[in-house]
Design a protein around this motif. Structure first.
Motif, short mmCIF file in Angstrom:
data_model
loop_
_atom_site.label_atom_id
_atom_site.label_comp_id
_atom_site.label_asym_id
_atom_site.label_seq_id
_atom_site.Cartn_x
_atom_site.Cartn_y
_atom_site.Cartn_z
N ILE A 130 2.71 4.69 -11.24
CA ILE A 130 1.83 3.72 -10.84
C ILE A 130 1.44 2.28 -11.60
CG2 ILE A 130 -0.93 3.32 -10.76
CD1 ILE A 130 -0.80 6.28 -10.44
N PRO A 131 2.18 1.10 -11.10
CA PRO A 131 2.28 0.32 -12.31
C PRO A 131 0.64 -0.15 -13.03
CG PRO A 131 2.31 -0.87 -9.64
CD PRO A 131 1.91 1.38 -10.25
N LYS A 132 1.12 0.27 -14.68
CA LYS A 132 -0.45 -0.93 -15.47
C LYS A 132 -0.88 -1.32 -15.00
CE LYS A 132 1.67 1.98 -19.18
NZ LYS A 132 2.46 2.16 -20.52
N SER A 133 0.09 -2.74 -14.14
CA SER A 133 -0.67 -4.21 -13.86
C SER A 133 -1.88 -3.31 -12.58
CB SER A 133 0.03 -4.50 -12.74
OG SER A 133 0.86 -3.96 -12.16
N PHE A 134 -2.14 -2.36 -12.75
CA PHE A 134 -3.21 -2.50 -11.41
C PHE A 134 -4.76 -2.46 -12.83
CE2 PHE A 134 -1.42 0.42 -8.21
CZ PHE A 134 -0.81 -0.79 -7.35
N ALA A 135 -4.38 -2.63 -13.91
CA ALA A 135 -5.70 -2.82 -14.30
C ALA A 135 -6.00 -4.10 -14.04
CB ALA A 135 -5.26 -2.55 -15.35
N ASN A 136 -5.91 -5.36 -14.12
CA ASN A 136 -6.30 -6.53 -13.63
C ASN A 136 -7.20 -6.48 -11.93
OD1 ASN A 136 -4.72 -7.42 -15.62
ND2 ASN A 136 -2.60 -7.92 -14.41
N LEU A 137 -6.97 -5.82 -11.78
CA LEU A 137 -7.60 -5.40 -10.36
C LEU A 137 -9.47 -5.23 -9.80
CD1 LEU A 137 -4.52 -4.36 -8.07
CD2 LEU A 137 -4.88 -6.33 -8.59
N LYS A 138 -9.79 -6.09 -10.94
CA LYS A 138 -11.15 -5.90 -11.80
C LYS A 138 -11.97 -6.15 -10.68
CE LYS A 138 -9.63 -5.76 -15.61
NZ LYS A 138 -10.25 -4.81 -16.30
N SER A 139 -12.21 -6.72 -9.14
CA SER A 139 -12.62 -6.91 -7.98
C SER A 139 -12.51 -4.51 -6.90
CB SER A 139 -12.69 -7.52 -6.97
OG SER A 139 -12.68 -8.88 -6.87
N LEU A 140 -11.07 -3.66 -7.19
CA LEU A 140 -11.12 -3.06 -6.57
C LEU A 140 -12.17 -2.29 -6.37
CD1 LEU A 140 -8.54 -2.14 -4.62
CD2 LEU A 140 -7.83 -1.50 -7.61
N THR A 141 -12.93 -1.80 -5.18
CA THR A 141 -13.30 -0.07 -5.15
C THR A 141 -12.24 0.08 -4.42
OG1 THR A 141 -14.59 -2.49 -4.14
CG2 THR A 141 -15.13 -0.62 -3.64
#
Length: 212
Positions: A130-141
């Motif tokens: 799972i990409p660590k870059s997903f941590a940038n997706l602050k709007s992700l619900t």
């Protein structure tokens, strides 16, 4: 009717030029995506690269400024892989690719889609971490990655996704421990079942994923 002042005309021209360039880059990104996919049912037949504006294509939704905000290809019998070009869809809010036969790694570039609210990649053959870059997706619900072939641990960086309400990684090959901070304290254990996870980490202690 009096002609527009030169300054007004220039600003109007620049606005439409920037809009055209933006939709063109999004169209190029979608065309690059299409070139990586095997489309057995021709659901992407309308994705014509000669059209500047991809908003006329099926399974693509745009906002009033002709920015692509939704991609609906769930349950479409498509195979292939995703590439870094998908990171160019900067205005994307909904990425629906569930229940297909897509394989390969999940691109790190998805982490640059800062407007994403929902990402449904479940029911494919994605592998790798799972990409660590997903941590940038602050709007992700909503983040559903279940029923794939993902390995490695759950990135602890994801505890910072304060808007995350649904998180499902069940039926993969993940290992290590389950975070408990941030939104992870609210997710049911069913979201993590059928992996090689060792259970929740001890709150306040560093998690070491030996052998993961």
């Amino acid at each position: 009717m009096a002609p527009l002042p030169l300054q007004t005309f220039s600003l109007t021209f620049l606005f439409f030029l920037s809009l055209a360039l933006s939709t063109d880059s999004e169209g190029n990104a979608l065309h690059a995506l299409r070139s990586r996919l095997v489309d057995a049912n021709n659901v992407l037949q309308s994705w014509d690269p000669t059209l500047v504006n991809p908003c006329t294509w099926f399974h693509v939704t745009c906002d009033s400024n002709n920015h692509v905000i939704r991609l609906d290809l769930g349950n479409s019998n498509i195979a292939g892989s995703l590439g870094p070009e998908i990171g160019q869809l900067k205005h994307l809010q909904y990425l629906e690719l569930y229940r297909n036969d897509i394989s390969g790694k999940i691109p790190e570039e998805l982490g640059s889609l800062k407007n994403l609210v929902s990402m449904d990649l479940y029911g494919n053959k994605f592998e790798g971490e799972i990409p660590k870059s997903f941590a940038n997706l602050k709007s992700l619900t909503f983040l559903r990655l279940n029923n794939n072939k993902l390995t490695g641990s759950i990135p602890r960086e994801l505890v910072g996704l304060s808007n995350l309400k649904v998180f499902d990684v069940s039926n993969n090959d993940l290992c290590g421990t389950i975070p408990v901070d941030g939104p992870f304290g609210t997710f049911p254990m069913e979201s993590f079942e059928n992996n090689r996870l060792n259970g929740p980490e001890l709150k306040g202690l560093v998690s070491y994923d030996f052998g993961c």
